[in-house]
Design an enzyme around this catalytic site. Structure first.
Site, PDB file in Angstrom:
ATOM      1  N   HIS A  84       5.600  -3.325  -6.275  1.00  0.00           N
ATOM      2  CA  HIS A  84       6.282  -4.183  -5.307  1.00  0.00           C
ATOM      3  C   HIS A  84       5.568  -5.519  -5.126  1.00  0.00           C
ATOM      4  CE1 HIS A  84       3.594  -1.907  -2.470  1.00  0.00           C
ATOM      5  NE2 HIS A  84       3.530  -3.063  -1.847  1.00  0.00           N
ATOM      6  N   ASP A 220       3.984   3.090  -8.479  1.00  0.00           N
ATOM      7  CA  ASP A 220       3.969   1.752  -7.885  1.00  0.00           C
ATOM      8  C   ASP A 220       2.848   0.891  -8.473  1.00  0.00           C
ATOM      9  OD1 ASP A 220       4.396  -0.423  -6.256  1.00  0.00           O
ATOM     10  OD2 ASP A 220       4.586   0.741  -4.420  1.00  0.00           O
ATOM     11  N   SER A 644      -1.807  -3.669  -0.269  1.00  0.00           N
ATOM     12  CA  SER A 644      -0.978  -3.193  -1.368  1.00  0.00           C
ATOM     13  C   SER A 644      -1.578  -3.635  -2.697  1.00  0.00           C
ATOM     14  CB  SER A 644       0.438  -3.749  -1.246  1.00  0.00           C
ATOM     15  OG  SER A 644       1.096  -3.201  -0.140  1.00  0.00           O
TER      16      SER A 644
END
Length: 722
Positions: A84, A220, A644
């Site tokens: 992402h 991810d 992240s």
């Protein structure tokens, strides 16, 4: 003396802190000897984590684009981050004919690596404490304006002293609500290239349904590479650039993990509010976040409506939609978690103890602070609701931002003589191309109408922007379509025949300018109460730290590099969840992912190749010793947005996973650390390598890395690091 007391409190609290709570500044590791970390299983010295003169872990960690974290995993500048985080770059590289977002992208040779335009990575060179220097020139009797003058002057001087004539970017940040100050020296690299990305069916597996939930089965990650000039210095994108040889890169562990294993995360957490008062919490979860949820849900619905109709629209709005959806679920989850975990009541109990302490001799300067803070929130409650609706309007209704940013540029262009316009035209055309690259007039017209209508319906007129309240929400799209800024063609027409009078009369530009004026007047209206609050908030935290000398106090996250440490950990099994045969609730496996498979489902479809490899149990060297193919795992590290893509590192400095999410049970974690519930959800690095090697066939990338197996001792690993 006050500064010394605060520092001693800070140091003492570190020694007594829980192993899994806190986002710590790296330079404090050496000062505090890392005793607690070593007890938990760290085998590195503080100098191997943070050093100014020698290579250390910090040199392998980058701020990725200013919004995520990445880690260097080879001596050729290979970067891992989250899917992402790379989403925008993958979407930008995609077309309806070559849909890399949907199908994945893999550069099978170096020349295939794709320029990720406008992306940069930032390395931390060093940091230092300048609290004494700045606080020596400040006092509590100063106005906010006077404080700002002093801080700005010192910041400018510190930047000049440390930038080496522009070689480095120097940032000065305040901590503990303005009680302490540190500066950070960075080096930015702007030639970053996309190397690999799994298909969305893996990188976003579970979609919005599984977002912030456990168990999770999401791949991810994306792969990038940072390039430099021949001397290793930052350079703009060029075919002559070469892969950066970093000061340090992370070896990659194939050893596997189990509960209790040491795990630390280094990264760039964005923002926490752990010292927010109960009054601030009530405003946030009862007024501010509901407004955010309301407006963002409407924005999502509009984007989704058009994305479902057209693949080009879907690609152009994929990143924006994903970002809005992520925050929408986070904000709603935070509201729910605060209520469920009795967070406000716990804060109120802490504040009642502070009130008692403030009445003791010598503490009276702190008496009444909480009452003043409570009064502040009553004064600004409606204003804050307005700000949340306005932020979503300005963020998601692009016409307003386009008019404002291009309006200034076009005005300067129109003022030029013919020679000036000829010289300036390429710059203007480039800006226009970039702005309208992913701009769809139908989407933006409806977005403008709908968000203005929502604002007019929800915001109290006493604090509302007059410019918005006076608009005809049902006719705004028609006004926008008649504007100079309606689309790329209409702006191009103006560039050919610039007319300042026409520009000044443009309805969209008038709206944009009106909003800027409204916001300035609102800021001026509330300036005094905001100034008083900043002072009270600063003094309250100062007093709170004094009143609880045995409590762990660490600075809130503010997009500076932090270290958090803990262990691989479990969550209690929940009766309302299907764990697909996994009984030790700290990991998920490929079998569980396949069990979620729904053919043709946007969130739970899977590539046939993965299904085939799984059926053959073709896991290669990446399988766990128990025979399963690991996918995700849990740790009790303390992270937030901005982390992240952060590396999860074992006690020997090896990469074991990539952090990508938190769990719904602790979505109030930005406000208070939920020690019984707060976990970090990570991609197991073995699944990342399996995807690159076995699934995608991009084995050249794995060959770049230093793999650590059970046969490697910590000493061997350390030798490879050096």
């Amino acid at each position: 003396m006050k500064r010394i007391f605060l520092l001693l409190t800070f140091l003492l609290s570190f020694v007594q802190m829980r192993a899994d709570e806190g986002m710590w500044l790296l330079m404090l590791v050496k000062r505090l000897n890392g005793v607690d970390m070593q007890k938990q299983g760290l085998h590195l010295t503080p100098e191997e984590i943070y050093s100014v003169n020698n290579s250390s872990l910090k040199d392998a960690i980058v701020s990725f684009g200013g919004f995520c974290t990445g880690e260097i995993v080879s001596d050729k500048g290979l970067i891992l981050t989250n899917h992402h985080c790379g989403y925008d770059a993958v979407a930008a590289a995609s077309t309806p004919q070559k849909n890399y977002l949907n199908d994945g992208f893999w550069a099978m040779k170096q020349n295939d690596e794709f320029n990720a335009k406008d992306l940069y990575v930032r390395f931390l060179v060093r940091m230092d404490d300048v609290s004494s220097r700045i606080n020596a020139k400040l006092n509590n009797d100063m106005s906010a304006a006077d404080r700002k003058v002093v801080i700005d002057a010192e910041t400018k001087a510190i930047q000049a002293e440390n930038s080496e004539n522009g070689k480095y970017t120097v940032v000065v940040k305040d901590f503990f609500n303005g009680n302490e100050f540190y500066y950070f020296v960075y080096q930015d690299y702007k030639d970053v290239r996309l190397v690999g990305a799994p298909p969305a069916s893996l990188g976003k597996f579970g979609g919005d349904t599984d977002n912030w939930e456990w168990p999770r089965h999401t791949d991810d990650f994306t792969v990038f590479r940072v390039y430099a000039d021949a001397a290793g210095n930052p350079a703009e994108f060029s075919d002559k650039n070469v892969p950066l040889k970093p000061k340090h890169f992370l070896p990659v562990s194939l050893k596997g993990i189990k509960p209790g294993d040491f795990a630390m995360i280094l990264g760039y957490p964005g923002r926490t509010n752990r010292y927010l008062t109960s009054y601030g919490l009530q405003q946030m979860v009862m007024k501010d976040y509901p407004a955010w949820v309301d407006a963002s849900k409407l924005s999502m619905d509009i984007m989704k409506k058009y994305m479902d109709k057209n693949m080009a629209t879907k690609l152009d709005y994929a990143s924006q939609y994903a970002s809005v959806a992520n925050y929408w679920k986070n904000r709603q989850g935070t509201i729910d978690a605060v209520e469920k975990n009795n967070t406000i009541t716990n804060k109120q109990n802490e504040e009642n103890e502070f009130r008692k302490w403030a009445l003791l001799p010598g503490n009276t300067m702190y008496d009444g602070l909480l009452e003043n803070i409570g009064a502040y929130y009553k004064q600004i409650s409606k204003r804050n609701v307005e700000r949340n609706y306005m932020s979503q309007l300005q963020r998601n209704a692009k016409y307003i931002g386009v008019a404002y940013s291009l309006g200034s540029l076009l005005n300067t262009y129109a003022e030029q003589d013919m020679a000036g316009r000829i010289a300036m035209k390429p710059k203007v055309e480039k800006a226009v191309d970039e702005i309208y690259e992913d701009f769809h007039t139908e989407v933006e017209g409806e977005m403008l109408n709908s968000l203005v209508n929502l604002y007019q319906t929800r915001v109290d007129r006493d604090v509302a922007a007059p410019t918005v309240m006076n608009l005809d929400a049902n006719n705004l799209s028609n006004i926008a379509f008649s504007s100079i800024f309606a689309n790329r063609a209409s702006v191009a027409s103006f560039i050919l025949n610039p007319d300042r009078l026409k520009l000044d009369a443009d309805p969209l530009l008038k709206i944009a300018k009106g909003l800027m004026t409204d916001q300035r007047l609102s800021n001026e209206r509330f300036a005094k109460v905001d100034e008083s609050f900043a002072k009270n908030n600063r003094l309250y935290l100062q007093g709170l730290m004094k009143s609880q000398p045995n409590k762990s106090f660490y600075p809130d996250a503010n997009s500076t590099m932090r270290l958090t440490y803990g262990t691989v950990d479990t969550l209690p099994i929940r009766t309302d969840r299907d764990y697909h045969g996994v009984t030790e609730n700290y990991y998920t496996d490929m079998a569980g992912m396949v069990a979620k498979y729904k053919q043709g489902d946007e969130e739970f479809d899977l590539p046939q190749r993965l299904m085939d490899l799984h059926n053959m149990k073709d896991y290669g060297q990446y399988a766990d010793a128990a025979g399963y193919m690991p996918v995700n795992f849990l740790t009790n590290n303390d992270i937030t947005g901005g982390n992240s893509g952060s590396p999860v590192i074992d006690g020997d400095g090896n990469l074991i996973g990539i952090a990508f999410d938190g769990n719904s049970e602790a979505l109030s974690g930005d406000i208070v650390f939920e020690k019984d519930w707060q976990k970090t959800i990570n991609v197991d690095i073995r699944y990342v390598l399996w995807t690159i090697d076995k699934f995608a066939g991009a084995s050249r990338l794995v060959k770049e890395m230093t793999l650590v197996t059970d046969e490697n001792t910590p000493q061997d690993t350390k030798a490879k690091r050096k």
